[in-house]
Design a protein around this motif. Structure first.
Motif, mmCIF file in Angstrom:
data_model
loop_
_atom_site.group_PDB
_atom_site.id
_atom_site.type_symbol
_atom_site.label_atom_id
_atom_site.label_comp_id
_atom_site.label_asym_id
_atom_site.label_seq_id
_atom_site.Cartn_x
_atom_site.Cartn_y
_atom_site.Cartn_z
ATOM 1 N N PRO A 243 -9.809 28.799 38.218
ATOM 2 C CA PRO A 243 -9.326 27.857 39.237
ATOM 3 C C PRO A 243 -9.102 28.518 40.599
ATOM 4 C CG PRO A 243 -8.179 27.495 37.167
ATOM 5 C CD PRO A 243 -9.010 28.731 36.979
ATOM 6 N N GLY A 244 -9.605 27.886 41.635
ATOM 7 C CA GLY A 244 -9.421 28.381 42.994
ATOM 8 C C GLY A 244 -10.566 29.219 43.509
ATOM 9 N N PHE A 245 -11.421 29.732 42.610
ATOM 10 C CA PHE A 245 -12.497 30.620 43.045
ATOM 11 C C PHE A 245 -13.560 29.839 43.808
ATOM 12 C CE2 PHE A 245 -16.235 33.223 42.891
ATOM 13 C CZ PHE A 245 -15.777 34.522 42.950
ATOM 14 N N GLU A 246 -14.097 28.792 43.161
ATOM 15 C CA GLU A 246 -15.162 28.029 43.807
ATOM 16 C C GLU A 246 -14.648 27.327 45.067
ATOM 17 O OE1 GLU A 246 -17.107 25.469 40.970
ATOM 18 O OE2 GLU A 246 -17.103 27.044 39.446
ATOM 19 N N GLU A 247 -13.403 26.827 44.998
ATOM 20 C CA GLU A 247 -12.828 26.167 46.166
ATOM 21 C C GLU A 247 -12.702 27.136 47.339
ATOM 22 O OE1 GLU A 247 -11.411 24.052 42.466
ATOM 23 O OE2 GLU A 247 -11.759 26.130 43.124
ATOM 24 N N LYS B 137 -7.871 35.363 47.145
ATOM 25 C CA LYS B 137 -6.815 35.566 46.164
ATOM 26 C C LYS B 137 -6.733 34.356 45.230
ATOM 27 C CE LYS B 137 -3.867 38.743 48.757
ATOM 28 N NZ LYS B 137 -2.501 39.010 49.264
ATOM 29 N N VAL B 138 -6.753 34.627 43.938
ATOM 30 C CA VAL B 138 -6.634 33.575 42.929
ATOM 31 C C VAL B 138 -5.720 34.078 41.819
ATOM 32 C CG1 VAL B 138 -8.912 32.563 43.375
ATOM 33 C CG2 VAL B 138 -8.682 34.418 41.713
ATOM 34 N N THR B 139 -5.300 33.170 40.954
ATOM 35 C CA THR B 139 -4.439 33.541 39.816
ATOM 36 C C THR B 139 -5.109 33.111 38.524
ATOM 37 O OG1 THR B 139 -2.439 33.270 41.161
ATOM 38 C CG2 THR B 139 -2.169 33.267 38.766
ATOM 39 N N THR C 84 -7.434 39.726 43.492
ATOM 40 C CA THR C 84 -8.082 39.651 44.804
ATOM 41 C C THR C 84 -9.564 39.974 44.624
ATOM 42 O OG1 THR C 84 -6.080 40.309 45.981
ATOM 43 C CG2 THR C 84 -8.173 40.571 47.147
ATOM 44 N N PHE C 85 -10.414 39.065 45.081
ATOM 45 C CA PHE C 85 -11.863 39.281 45.004
ATOM 46 C C PHE C 85 -12.397 39.578 46.395
ATOM 47 C CE2 PHE C 85 -11.113 37.034 41.082
ATOM 48 C CZ PHE C 85 -12.054 37.560 40.209
ATOM 49 N N LYS C 86 -13.110 40.688 46.524
ATOM 50 C CA LYS C 86 -13.824 40.999 47.764
ATOM 51 C C LYS C 86 -15.222 40.416 47.643
ATOM 52 C CE LYS C 86 -11.228 45.099 49.112
ATOM 53 N NZ LYS C 86 -10.692 44.421 50.307
#
Length: 433
Positions: A202-206, A220-222, A238-240
């Protein structure tokens, strides 16, 4: 090892008892120790340096017994079992199930093999069954659904101008960090993600929406609290991310070019006719297969007699396992499925058990018919079948036979032939829905 006894504790069930002496168990256990000693790490010793007494003192004296028992059973029991089957004129209809009865250092061990035997059924009728085969109609909507699905398969990715939006396919490089450290499975190169599919956490694609080719940013996602990797569950990451490109899936026009490419025909009318014919043929095949099964169920209903409980139980467990695997492939829990069909677990299990009993009765009736009608394959016929297998696998006939359960193969081929025999002598009436 030796065969101690051959008994029939219940009708159509044979129980064989085997035993091994203390010396046989000790010799086999020593062989297991010699084979596996280098894999043990015992406190106070380097890996593989502890002797057998030290390993047994640490892990228990039984540590080598069960592999030793398996080695002895694999080596000696098959020949003893086959000899007992021949000597007593037994006709097994399934694989034996083995149980360890007792094992003691001073006495060796005792094991049993329980195997169901072919029951003698009272079959009231073997031919002349009648069933109706209803073939569903094929609608225009179904044809168009296939056209669109195949059309999607020929779609091309073309660059999308501007920021990414839902439905775009984005290619990117990314690396994920938790507590400042990269984690296993958290990085990829040239990864394609269709925004809005919900395949990522959740939150990555958005977080990708609004970015465009060339953008580099942190996201940043959880991780969900119930994430399947426990070390990551509930943690912030945290994804770069580096966006390589943003694309849109462009569908081909439904014209003669598409018809030629997808169906090797000249027009869309011909292509739709081709798809309709394929759907109709598929539905007819499925309906006929169902009708064939119905014939065999009528045979089961016409067959009276007691079945071995262990055989029905084995069929029940196999059917339950196969069904649960289907649910797993569909990512559905058993409880959710039961909610959809409005059944309790006990009701569902009773339904599966009844089906297992009926299918088993049909198989045993077919096996009996095969024997009566001379449909059991001969050794020469089995060799011919296995020779084809050997040629395909580029092996010798002897190599293939060594890896094949010939009794099970003969049994399954006899059942198949008898099923064809019964169905050929029954009537399947085709009706178009």
């Amino acid at each position: 090892m030796k065969l101690v006894s051959v008994e029939t504790p219940e009708k159509n069930v044979c129980k064989m008892t085997f035993s091994a002496t203390a010396d046989e168990l000790e010799t086999a256990a020593e062989a297991v120790y010699q084979r596996t000693r280098d894999t043990f790490t015992i406190k106070g010793f380097a890996k593989g340096q502890a002797d057998r007494a030290q390993i047994e003192a640490d892990r228990g004296e039984h540590i080598f017994w069960y592999d030793a028992i398996n080695d002895l059973m694999d080596r000696d029991v098959p020949a003893l079992y086959e000899q007992a089957v021949a000597d007593h004129g037994l006709e097994p209809v399934d694989e034996p199930s083995y149980d360890l009865v007792s094992v003691k250092k001073e006495e060796g061990f005792v094991a049993t093999a329980t195997v169901p035997l072919r029951p003698e059924l009272d079959i009231a009728k073997t031919t002349g069954f009648e069933v109706t085969c209803t073939i569903p109609a094929t609608t225009d909507k179904e044809v168009e659904h296939v056209v669109e699905r195949r059309r999607a398969g020929f779609a091309e990715l073309v660059p999308h101008k501007g920021p990414a939006v839902k439905g775009n396919i984005v290619h990117m490089d990314y690396t994920g960090y938790v507590d400042g450290e990269p984690f296993p499975g958290g990085s990829a190169e040239k990864q394609a993600i269709e925004l809005g599919r919900g395949r990522m956490i959740p939150g990555f694609e958005e977080g990708i929406i609004g970015h465009q080719a060339g953008d580099a940013f942190d996201l940043k996602v959880t991780f969900p609290a119930q994430y399947h990797v426990k070390d990551l569950a509930g943690k912030e990451a945290t994804f770069k991310i580096k966006v390589i490109d943003v694309c849109v899936r462009q569908l081909p026009a439904l014209n003669s070019d598409f018809a030629k490419k997808a169906g090797k025909v000249d027009t869309m009318e011909e292509y739709r006719a081709q798809i309709r014919h394929q759907l109709e043929a598929r539905k007819r095949t499925a309906a006929l297969n169902h009708a064939r099964s119905q014939v065999l169920m009528l045979l089961a209903d016409a067959s009276a007699g007691e079945l071995p409980d262990v055989l029905v139980e084995s069929a029940y467990h196999n059917e339950m396992q196969a069904f649960q695997q289907q649910l797993q492939m569909q990512r559905m829990s058993l409880d959710k499925y039961l909610g959809q069909i409005h059944q309790t677990r006990d009701e569902f299990k009773a339904t599966v058990r009844k089906a297992a009993e009926r299918n088993t009765r049909a198989r045993m009736a077919l096996l009996q018919i095969a024997g009566a009608e001379g449909l059991v394959p001969t050794d020469a016929e089995l060799d011919e079948q296995l020779t084809k297998r050997a040629e395909m696998a580029k092996k010798t006939l002897e190599e293939v036979k060594e890896k094949t359960d010939l009794r099970a193969l003969r049994r399954s081929e006899a059942i198949r032939r008898a099923a064809d025999w019964v169905i050929d002598r029954s009537t399947i009436k085709e009706v178009q829905a």
